[in-house]
Enzyme design. Sequence first.
Site, PDB file in Angstrom:
ATOM      1  N   ARG A 208      22.805  10.098  26.679  1.00  0.00           N
ATOM      2  CA  ARG A 208      21.686  10.971  27.040  1.00  0.00           C
ATOM      3  C   ARG A 208      20.453  10.098  27.256  1.00  0.00           C
ATOM      4  O   ARG A 208      20.228   9.118  26.533  1.00  0.00           O
ATOM      5  CB  ARG A 208      21.409  12.005  25.946  1.00  0.00           C
ATOM      6  CG  ARG A 208      22.363  13.195  25.971  1.00  0.00           C
ATOM      7  CD  ARG A 208      22.139  14.101  27.190  1.00  0.00           C
ATOM      8  NE  ARG A 208      23.015  15.261  27.241  1.00  0.00           N
ATOM      9  CZ  ARG A 208      24.155  15.332  27.938  1.00  0.00           C
ATOM     10  NH1 ARG A 208      24.586  14.305  28.627  1.00  0.00           N
ATOM     11  NH2 ARG A 208      24.847  16.458  27.955  1.00  0.00           N
ATOM     12  N   GLU A 237      14.915  14.197  33.095  1.00  0.00           N
ATOM     13  CA  GLU A 237      15.664  14.562  34.303  1.00  0.00           C
ATOM     14  C   GLU A 237      15.228  15.964  34.731  1.00  0.00           C
ATOM     15  O   GLU A 237      15.009  16.816  33.856  1.00  0.00           O
ATOM     16  CB  GLU A 237      17.179  14.581  34.012  1.00  0.00           C
ATOM     17  CG  GLU A 237      17.744  13.219  33.663  1.00  0.00           C
ATOM     18  CD  GLU A 237      19.209  13.303  33.212  1.00  0.00           C
ATOM     19  OE1 GLU A 237      19.831  14.370  33.350  1.00  0.00           O
ATOM     20  OE2 GLU A 237      19.710  12.290  32.713  1.00  0.00           O
ATOM     21  N   HIS A 254      22.973  11.184  36.676  1.00  0.00           N
ATOM     22  CA  HIS A 254      23.744  11.925  35.668  1.00  0.00           C
ATOM     23  C   HIS A 254      25.040  12.484  36.273  1.00  0.00           C
ATOM     24  O   HIS A 254      25.292  13.687  36.215  1.00  0.00           O
ATOM     25  CB  HIS A 254      22.885  13.056  35.068  1.00  0.00           C
ATOM     26  CG  HIS A 254      23.407  13.569  33.759  1.00  0.00           C
ATOM     27  ND1 HIS A 254      22.591  14.103  32.779  1.00  0.00           N
ATOM     28  CD2 HIS A 254      24.666  13.648  33.252  1.00  0.00           C
ATOM     29  CE1 HIS A 254      23.322  14.485  31.749  1.00  0.00           C
ATOM     30  NE2 HIS A 254      24.586  14.216  32.017  1.00  0.00           N
TER      31      HIS A 254
HETATM   32  N1  LIG Z   1      26.584  10.834  31.667  1.00  0.00           N
HETATM   33  C1  LIG Z   1      27.408  11.855  31.640  1.00  0.00           C
HETATM   34  O1  LIG Z   1      27.751  12.424  32.661  1.00  0.00           O
HETATM   35  C2  LIG Z   1      27.974  12.313  30.331  1.00  0.00           C
HETATM   36  C3  LIG Z   1      29.245  12.903  30.309  1.00  0.00           C
HETATM   37  C4  LIG Z   1      29.783  13.286  29.082  1.00  0.00           C
HETATM   38  C5  LIG Z   1      29.053  13.130  27.927  1.00  0.00           C
HETATM   39  N2  LIG Z   1      27.807  12.592  27.990  1.00  0.00           N
HETATM   40  C6  LIG Z   1      27.007  12.393  26.750  1.00  0.00           C
HETATM   41  O2  LIG Z   1      27.700  11.443  25.971  1.00  0.00           O
HETATM   42  C7  LIG Z   1      27.692  11.874  24.618  1.00  0.00           C
HETATM   43  C8  LIG Z   1      28.923  11.352  23.936  1.00  0.00           C
HETATM   44  O3  LIG Z   1      30.070  12.018  24.434  1.00  0.00           O
HETATM   45  P1  LIG Z   1      31.389  12.103  23.530  1.00  0.00           P
HETATM   46  O4  LIG Z   1      32.353  12.950  24.245  1.00  0.00           O
HETATM   47  O5  LIG Z   1      31.815  10.747  23.125  1.00  0.00           O
HETATM   48  O6  LIG Z   1      30.820  12.877  22.286  1.00  0.00           O
HETATM   49  P2  LIG Z   1      31.428  12.907  20.838  1.00  0.00           P
HETATM   50  O7  LIG Z   1      30.730  13.991  20.126  1.00  0.00           O
HETATM   51  O8  LIG Z   1      32.907  12.904  20.904  1.00  0.00           O
HETATM   52  O9  LIG Z   1      30.976  11.484  20.229  1.00  0.00           O
HETATM   53  C9  LIG Z   1      29.658  11.133  19.960  1.00  0.00           C
HETATM   54  C10 LIG Z   1      29.712  10.089  18.861  1.00  0.00           C
HETATM   55  O10 LIG Z   1      28.384   9.588  18.651  1.00  0.00           O
HETATM   56  C11 LIG Z   1      28.255   9.365  17.264  1.00  0.00           C
HETATM   57  N3  LIG Z   1      26.866   9.270  16.847  1.00  0.00           N
HETATM   58  C12 LIG Z   1      26.026  10.276  16.488  1.00  0.00           C
HETATM   59  N4  LIG Z   1      24.834   9.762  16.107  1.00  0.00           N
HETATM   60  C13 LIG Z   1      24.933   8.415  16.234  1.00  0.00           C
HETATM   61  C14 LIG Z   1      24.036   7.338  15.995  1.00  0.00           C
HETATM   62  N5  LIG Z   1      22.798   7.532  15.518  1.00  0.00           N
HETATM   63  N6  LIG Z   1      24.461   6.082  16.258  1.00  0.00           N
HETATM   64  C15 LIG Z   1      25.711   5.846  16.727  1.00  0.00           C
HETATM   65  N7  LIG Z   1      26.612   6.835  16.936  1.00  0.00           N
HETATM   66  C16 LIG Z   1      26.224   8.104  16.711  1.00  0.00           C
HETATM   67  C17 LIG Z   1      28.986  10.538  16.639  1.00  0.00           C
HETATM   68  O11 LIG Z   1      29.313  10.278  15.283  1.00  0.00           O
HETATM   69  C18 LIG Z   1      30.195  10.657  17.534  1.00  0.00           C
HETATM   70  O12 LIG Z   1      31.298   9.915  17.055  1.00  0.00           O
HETATM   71  C19 LIG Z   1      27.643  13.418  24.705  1.00  0.00           C
HETATM   72  O13 LIG Z   1      27.045  13.986  23.574  1.00  0.00           O
HETATM   73  C20 LIG Z   1      26.836  13.661  25.940  1.00  0.00           C
HETATM   74  O14 LIG Z   1      25.496  13.785  25.545  1.00  0.00           O
HETATM   75  C21 LIG Z   1      27.263  12.172  29.154  1.00  0.00           C
HETATM   76  O1  LIG Z   2      27.592  16.475  28.480  1.00  0.00           O
HETATM   77  C1  LIG Z   2      28.297  16.386  29.498  1.00  0.00           C
HETATM   78  O2  LIG Z   2      29.458  16.842  29.526  1.00  0.00           O
HETATM   79  C2  LIG Z   2      27.803  15.678  30.714  1.00  0.00           C
HETATM   80  O3  LIG Z   2      26.561  15.156  30.524  1.00  0.00           O
HETATM   81  C3  LIG Z   2      27.947  16.502  31.937  1.00  0.00           C
HETATM   82  O4  LIG Z   2      28.641  15.735  32.898  1.00  0.00           O
HETATM   83  C4  LIG Z   2      26.648  16.923  32.487  1.00  0.00           C
HETATM   84  O5  LIG Z   2      26.833  17.480  33.735  1.00  0.00           O
HETATM   85  P1  LIG Z   2      25.940  18.722  34.149  1.00  0.00           P
HETATM   86  O6  LIG Z   2      26.299  19.810  33.246  1.00  0.00           O
HETATM   87  O7  LIG Z   2      24.527  18.316  33.943  1.00  0.00           O
HETATM   88  O8  LIG Z   2      26.312  19.001  35.551  1.00  0.00           O
END
Ligand SMILES: NC(=O)c1ccc[n+]([C@@H]2O[C@H](COP(=O)([O-])OP(=O)(O)OC[C@H]3O[C@@H](n4cnc5c(N)ncnc54)[C@H](O)[C@@H]3O)[C@@H](O)[C@H]2O)c1
Ligand SMILES: O=C(O)[C@H](O)[C@H](O)COP(=O)(O)O
Length: 383
Positions: A208, A237, A254
């Site tokens: 994020r 964003e 994103h």
């Molecule tokens: N860029 C994108 O399109 C996209 C897509 C999917 C997810 N995401 C983001 O990525 C994040 C992670 O996804 P995920 O599926 O692995 O989530 P998840 O919940 O499976 O894993 C997140 C991990 O982060 C850890 N965490 C929490 N606080 C922390 C800290 N202070 N330091 C280090 N680790 C910490 C948690 O313990 C957990 O294991 C989501 O929460 C979402 O915000 C972004």
């Molecule tokens: O949290 C997620 O799953 C991702 O950040 C996701 O890809 C965001 O996509 P959006 O919902 O903004 O289209």
Amino acid sequence: MRILVDENIPLADEFFGELGEITRLPGRDIDAAAVRDQDLLVVRSITRVDAALLDGSRVRFVGTCTIGTDHVDLDYLHEAGIGFANAPGCNADSVVDYVLSSLLLLAEEDGFHLAGKTIGIVGVGNVGSRLAERLDDLDVECLLCDPPRAEAEGREDFLSLDALLERAEIVCLHTPLVTEGEHATRHLLDASRIEALAPGTVLINAGRGACVDNQALRVRLQRASDLRVVLDVWENEPGIDAALYDLVDIATPHIAGHSIDGKMRGTELVYQAAMRQFGLPARKKLGQLKPDPWLRKIVLTPWAPPLEALSLCTRACYDVRRDMLAFDRYRRRMGMATGFDAYRAEYPLRREFSTLRVELKQNKGGLRDALEGFGFKVKLSSK
Ligand SMILES: NC(=O)c1ccc[n+]([C@@H]2O[C@H](COP(=O)([O-])OP(=O)(O)OC[C@H]3O[C@@H](n4cnc5c(N)ncnc54)[C@H](O)[C@@H]3O)[C@@H](O)[C@H]2O)c1
Ligand SMILES: O=C(O)[C@H](O)[C@H](O)COP(=O)(O)O
């Protein structure tokens, strides 16, 4: 039943159609008036879900077809007795594909190999752990940091963030946005940690935006362009910092998780949760509805040089440069914020690496491990 769905959610009719009448709206247009007479609301991350949206509405269940939940006031939903589900892990493989495609591009530009590098993964959940698994086949050293997991599971192999930052040549952030508490992640990379990054460090944020202090990163890059930076997520964003945009190496709006495979998995997970909430059987399965891959197979002859072969397969499936260049075109034409949203809304079809089979006639130079590490399905065949 009336169902309101973000227009960027694939297979909504196929999954939810049997439940009632579906209305589709752009995520940023979903407001209190639009949800008032709806029973089921299905959103993505750009719709803020809170009392201002839902008070006085008929909505009994909210699903977000995303991993992240920072756009949802979970306490409010709980107190209001409104059911909720997100889609854990749905697009995790898509994010890993994005990270690997970005790393390959930087490696080619700077003339380094991933093998032998030390990669720090911050946030070892669905995304971080799958990234570590794939890197395992590539002969890189992975350092892991996840204090909540380290505490809960007593993992002594996990490092503190500062210990990881001191050693990692590549730092990948995959943390959720948490604004309060012992493990808050807002500005996890703050000015002092950003200033302390060793010259040459590669920094990738696909978690994020606000996990990195964007202003401090801009200041560091304005002072010295000695980092390689990949940002898929940004503070504020879609109205992101244009000066920071100009300074980073790979800038995307994103879209790391935007494979069609990940989006469809998200719809299925929310559908299953909604059916549980309404006490109905979840008969629809993604397997019956998923489109075939557009590129099924690549056959590599014994003459294929291993590094070029890995690059060719990666680019054939997903090349991050497509998204960098397209985002640049959109923001020039429409301005930053409008271009950011417009490219996401019109995002071209993208399949995950796991949908591509690679047939190898000879396993030279560890190519099989590298291809499998990247996530391709590999078959060794002498025919
Ligand atoms: N860029 C994108 O399109 C996209 C897509 C999917 C997810 N995401 C983001 O990525 C994040 C992670 O996804 P995920 O599926 O692995 O989530 P998840 O919940 O499976 O894993 C997140 C991990 O982060 C850890 N965490 C929490 N606080 C922390 C800290 N202070 N330091 C280090 N680790 C910490 C948690 O313990 C957990 O294991 C989501 O929460 C979402 O915000 C972004
Ligand atoms: O949290 C997620 O799953 C991702 O950040 C996701 O890809 C965001 O996509 P959006 O919902 O903004 O289209």
